[in-house]
Design a protein around this motif. Sequence first.
Motif, PDB file in Angstrom:
ATOM      1  N   MET A   7       0.846  -1.171   0.000  1.00  0.00           N
ATOM      2  CA  MET A   7       0.000   0.000   0.000  1.00  0.00           C
ATOM      3  C   MET A   7       0.894   1.238   0.000  1.00  0.00           C
ATOM      4  SD  MET A   7      -3.080   0.816   2.560  1.00  0.00           S
ATOM      5  CE  MET A   7      -2.978   2.285   3.535  1.00  0.00           C
ATOM      6  N   VAL A   8       0.655   2.125  -0.937  1.00  0.00           N
ATOM      7  CA  VAL A   8       1.497   3.302  -1.101  1.00  0.00           C
ATOM      8  C   VAL A   8       1.501   4.163   0.154  1.00  0.00           C
ATOM      9  CG1 VAL A   8       1.812   5.445  -2.393  1.00  0.00           C
ATOM     10  CG2 VAL A   8       1.237   3.351  -3.609  1.00  0.00           C
ATOM     11  N   LEU A   9       0.344   4.376   0.754  1.00  0.00           N
ATOM     12  CA  LEU A   9       0.277   5.275   1.909  1.00  0.00           C
ATOM     13  C   LEU A   9       1.164   4.813   3.052  1.00  0.00           C
ATOM     14  CD1 LEU A   9      -3.536   6.089   1.868  1.00  0.00           C
ATOM     15  CD2 LEU A   9      -1.661   7.644   1.311  1.00  0.00           C
ATOM     16  N   SER A  10       1.157   3.542   3.346  1.00  0.00           N
ATOM     17  CA  SER A  10       1.966   3.051   4.459  1.00  0.00           C
ATOM     18  C   SER A  10       3.429   2.852   4.074  1.00  0.00           C
ATOM     19  CB  SER A  10       1.397   1.743   5.017  1.00  0.00           C
ATOM     20  OG  SER A  10       1.404   0.744   4.021  1.00  0.00           O
ATOM     21  N   ALA A  11       3.746   2.939   2.784  1.00  0.00           N
ATOM     22  CA  ALA A  11       5.120   2.754   2.333  1.00  0.00           C
ATOM     23  C   ALA A  11       5.864   4.072   2.129  1.00  0.00           C
ATOM     24  CB  ALA A  11       5.136   1.957   1.027  1.00  0.00           C
ATOM     25  N   ASP A  15      10.171   0.350   0.740  1.00  0.00           N
ATOM     26  CA  ASP A  15       9.124  -0.314  -0.038  1.00  0.00           C
ATOM     27  C   ASP A  15       8.308   0.636  -0.907  1.00  0.00           C
ATOM     28  OD1 ASP A  15       9.810  -2.742   1.158  1.00  0.00           O
ATOM     29  OD2 ASP A  15       8.439  -2.401   2.837  1.00  0.00           O
ATOM     30  N   GLU A  16       8.585   1.927  -0.844  1.00  0.00           N
ATOM     31  CA  GLU A  16       7.739   2.895  -1.543  1.00  0.00           C
ATOM     32  C   GLU A  16       7.747   2.691  -3.055  1.00  0.00           C
ATOM     33  OE1 GLU A  16       6.836   7.685  -1.896  1.00  0.00           O
ATOM     34  OE2 GLU A  16       8.419   7.001  -0.541  1.00  0.00           O
ATOM     35  N   THR A  17       8.902   2.463  -3.643  1.00  0.00           N
ATOM     36  CA  THR A  17       8.966   2.282  -5.099  1.00  0.00           C
ATOM     37  C   THR A  17       8.149   1.074  -5.531  1.00  0.00           C
ATOM     38  OG1 THR A  17      11.127   3.341  -5.222  1.00  0.00           O
ATOM     39  CG2 THR A  17      10.511   1.921  -7.074  1.00  0.00           C
ATOM     40  N   ALA A  25      -2.106  14.275  -0.867  1.00  0.00           N
ATOM     41  CA  ALA A  25      -1.692  14.962   0.350  1.00  0.00           C
ATOM     42  C   ALA A  25      -0.584  14.228   1.096  1.00  0.00           C
ATOM     43  CB  ALA A  25      -2.898  15.150   1.273  1.00  0.00           C
ATOM     44  N   ILE A  26      -0.610  12.913   1.062  1.00  0.00           N
ATOM     45  CA  ILE A  26       0.327  12.138   1.869  1.00  0.00           C
ATOM     46  C   ILE A  26       1.478  11.571   1.041  1.00  0.00           C
ATOM     47  CG2 ILE A  26       0.544  10.089   3.346  1.00  0.00           C
ATOM     48  CD1 ILE A  26      -2.337  10.733   4.304  1.00  0.00           C
ATOM     49  N   ALA A  27       1.187  11.133  -0.175  1.00  0.00           N
ATOM     50  CA  ALA A  27       2.222  10.486  -0.998  1.00  0.00           C
ATOM     51  C   ALA A  27       2.627  11.320  -2.209  1.00  0.00           C
ATOM     52  CB  ALA A  27       1.724   9.111  -1.450  1.00  0.00           C
ATOM     53  N   GLY A  28       1.990  12.473  -2.402  1.00  0.00           N
ATOM     54  CA  GLY A  28       2.319  13.299  -3.569  1.00  0.00           C
ATOM     55  C   GLY A  28       1.945  12.633  -4.882  1.00  0.00           C
ATOM     56  N   LEU A  29       0.908  11.812  -4.845  1.00  0.00           N
ATOM     57  CA  LEU A  29       0.487  11.065  -6.033  1.00  0.00           C
ATOM     58  C   LEU A  29      -0.960  11.397  -6.366  1.00  0.00           C
ATOM     59  CD1 LEU A  29       0.967   8.840  -8.173  1.00  0.00           C
ATOM     60  CD2 LEU A  29       0.278   7.186  -6.441  1.00  0.00           C
ATOM     61  N   ASP A  30      -1.154  12.044  -7.493  1.00  0.00           N
ATOM     62  CA  ASP A  30      -2.495  12.399  -7.953  1.00  0.00           C
ATOM     63  C   ASP A  30      -2.966  11.319  -8.927  1.00  0.00           C
ATOM     64  OD1 ASP A  30      -4.528  13.553  -9.787  1.00  0.00           O
ATOM     65  OD2 ASP A  30      -4.207  15.352  -8.574  1.00  0.00           O
TER      66      ASP A  30
END
Length: 121
Positions: A1-5, A10-12, A65-70
């Motif tokens: 999950m992107v938000l928790s990464a 693990d973000e990529t 807002a949290i991951a900078g991903l629209d």
Amino acid sequence: MVLSAVGTDDETDARENLASGLKAFDAHLLRTAGTTGGFFLGEDLSMAEVLTAPFILRRMATLPAIAGLDLREHCQKEGLSRLLQWMDAVAARPSLVDTTPPQEDLVESVRRMLKRIAESK
């Protein structure tokens, strides 16, 4: 999950998994719903939207807002036009929008959840 990464090693991988899932969802919509109408069943809202709209509306609010991903920008960039059409239809449906908490509340809730997850490790 992107938000928790976000901010972890693990973000990529999480972003790549999300991108792959969005691409698969776009292909599924094209296969099953075609190109007419914004929803799974064309012009008609269905149980598919009732069950999935809360998830996508919340991610459309919290990921930027949290991951900078629209998600909309991602879909435009990747050519996921059917998914973008569906997201726009869901985001414009009054009954779905009216039952979604305000963006600030969603973002704050997710931030609190992520903090509790981090503290539990």
